[in-house]
Design an enzyme around this catalytic site. Structure first.
Site, mmCIF file in Angstrom:
data_model
loop_
_atom_site.group_PDB
_atom_site.id
_atom_site.type_symbol
_atom_site.label_atom_id
_atom_site.label_comp_id
_atom_site.label_asym_id
_atom_site.label_seq_id
_atom_site.Cartn_x
_atom_site.Cartn_y
_atom_site.Cartn_z
ATOM 1 N N ASP A 61 0.900 -1.470 -0.122
ATOM 2 C CA ASP A 61 0.221 0.549 -0.202
ATOM 3 C C ASP A 61 0.835 1.228 0.047
ATOM 4 O OD1 ASP A 61 -2.210 1.567 0.118
ATOM 5 O OD2 ASP A 61 -3.110 0.181 1.360
ATOM 6 N N ASP A 109 -10.355 3.631 -3.062
ATOM 7 C CA ASP A 109 -10.601 2.714 -2.974
ATOM 8 C C ASP A 109 -12.291 2.235 -3.498
ATOM 9 O OD1 ASP A 109 -8.745 2.412 -1.514
ATOM 10 O OD2 ASP A 109 -9.196 2.269 0.747
HETATM 11 C C1 GLA Z 1 -6.302 1.645 1.866
HETATM 12 C C2 GLA Z 1 -6.409 0.526 0.599
HETATM 13 C C3 GLA Z 1 -7.424 -0.497 0.959
HETATM 14 C C4 GLA Z 1 -6.895 -1.457 2.222
HETATM 15 C C5 GLA Z 1 -6.885 -0.080 2.771
HETATM 16 C C6 GLA Z 1 -6.387 -0.557 3.982
HETATM 17 O O1 GLA Z 1 -7.144 2.617 1.324
HETATM 18 O O2 GLA Z 1 -6.731 1.030 -0.115
HETATM 19 O O3 GLA Z 1 -7.399 -1.544 -0.602
HETATM 20 O O4 GLA Z 1 -5.840 -1.954 1.943
HETATM 21 O O5 GLA Z 1 -5.379 0.312 2.693
HETATM 22 O O6 GLA Z 1 -5.985 -0.225 5.302
#
Ligand code: GLA
Length: 414
Positions: A157, A212
């Site tokens: 990430d 997301d």
């Molecule tokens: C980010 C990623 C998500 C998830 C969260 C976890 O937002 O894009 O897919 O992995 O972090 O904290």
């Protein structure tokens, strides 16, 4: 004279380094031959966020086998954020001892014993998005420990990555994974900010193209400092990216929300079909232990999965868009095609599709749905019924409910 002494010194230090075995050359390229079709699996985040523990992960692996998902092609059990405990005095990361008391090696062994693979999550920055220890400065130690545990997939990430350059940060973890010696699928998760499709092909196996996903069909969720996007919004954001996808390197429009309680059965079908059409990773995000029949039937529709897993690895494209009714196409092996009608509106539509009028042409791969020279039989991949033959002489007629899809496979007649 000074020059000669300097050269001599350089030579001596190079020779000493070699003698000590320090002649390792970093390899910044990903493991080849992995994810030759879009990865299929399950991830904890969409349903459970930080609530992960070893029993739940083991139960998910059990359920993946028991439900038939494994037989349908799902392989990866991926733990997302918040599995972490602390780093020890040497800097090695440990799992949260309360949530993962048996340790990650035991969990990986369990998942492997089911014929599945285990994925884990970290972050290029100092901390993960959930505030757990990130890999910044510990990349090689983390990769080494993941290899010792037997981790097969890493989602990496981009939170708290201030001052880092994405391409360099992801190349560093790739080099670390390579050095550790255990093949790992690398999922680049920097939300498309630095156009990973332009540099990611040799660095990782998939890259997130957007922020997301939000569990709705057609909405944007404003979280203040960041936004999350519904299924349709994410679909639209894939525009212009299909040329970057192919075997071993995929655009990743984020994980599935099927079975997570907000989408209707039609929307679940549409979500799964469109993710399959755009050769997206199929990473389920629901509770596999308790899903209803409808959810499972969507997730294991083998004929839709076959579109996604087609060996050509071509990302599908939008052919037309008229009054909320979109037509999408995806070239498949043996000159087959997938044609999908997506009704984005909330009201039913009448499909009256004249094959002669709309040219279906993949301008990147120079492939033509050529009805003039080829006869195709049509199969409806949701109701499994034959829909006759595709011909320029006869229009295709069907009724399509709001937020639903008509998914067809056109197979070349012998
Ligand atoms: C980010 C990623 C998500 C998830 C969260 C976890 O937002 O894009 O897919 O992995 O972090 O904290």
């Amino acid at each position: 004279m000074k020059k000669i002494i300097f050269s001599l010194l350089c030579l001596i230090s190079a020779a000493t380094a070699m003698a000590q075995g320090n002649n390792y050359v970093q390899d910044y390229t990903k493991y080849q031959g992995l994810a030759m079709t879009p990865p299929m699996g399950w991830n904890s985040w969409n349903k459970f966020s930080c609530n992960v523990d070893e029993n739940m992960i083991k139960q998910m692996a059990d359920a993946m086998v028991a439900t038939g998902m494994k037989d349908a092609g799902y392989t990866y059990i991926n733990i997302d954020d918040c599995w972490h405990g602390d780093r020890d005095e040497k800097g090695f990361i440990h799992p949260d001892p309360t949530r993962f008391p048996s340790g990650m090696k035991a969990l990986a062994d369990y998942v492997h014993s089911k014929g599945l693979k285990l994925g884990i999550y970290s972050d290029a920055g100092s901390q993960t998005c959930g505030g757990r220890p990130g890999s910044r400065g510990y990349e090689f130690q983390d990769a080494q420990i993941y290899a010792e545990w037997g981790i097969d997939y890493l989602k990496y990430d981009w939170c708290n990555s201030e001052g880092l350059k994405a391409e360099g940060a992801y190349k560093t973890i790739t080099a670390a994974l390579k050095k550790a010696g255990h093949p790992v699928v690398l999922s680049i998760c920097e939300w498309g900010t630095d156009k990973p499709w332009e540099w990611g092909q040799n660095v990782g196996h998939l890259w997130r193209t957007t922020g997301d996903i939000f569990n709705c069909f057609d909405c944007i969720k404003d979280h203040g400092s960041w936004k999350a996007f519904g299924v349709m919004q994410i679909l639209d954001m894939q525009k212009g990216l299909r040329q970057y996808a192919g075997p071993g390197h995929w655009n990743d429009p984020d994980m599935l929300e099927i079975g997570n309680g907000q989408l209707t059965p039609a929307e679940d079908r549409a979500h799964f079909t469109m993710w399959s059409m755009i050769a997206a990773p199929l990473i389920a995000g629901n509770d596999l232990r308790s899903m209803d029949k409808e959810t499972l039937e969507v997730l294991i529709n083998k004929e839709i999965i076959a579109l996604n897993q087609d060996k050509l690895g071509i990302q599908g494209f939008k052919v037309s868009d008229e009054d909320g009714l979109e037509v999408w196409a995806k070239p498949l092996v043996n000159n087959d095609w997938a044609i999908v009608f997506l009704n984005r509106s909330t009201t039913p539509k009448k499909i009256d599709y004249n094959w002669a009028v709309q040219k279906v042409y993949d301008d990147i791969n120079k492939l033509d749905l050529s009805l003039a020279t080829t006869t195709y039989s049509i199969k409806n991949l949701w109701d499994k019924k034959d829909k006759g033959t595709a011909t320029t002489k006869k229009a295709l007629k069907a009724d399509l409910n709001g937020h639903d899809v008509l998914a067809l496979r056109l197979t070349k007649k012998k």
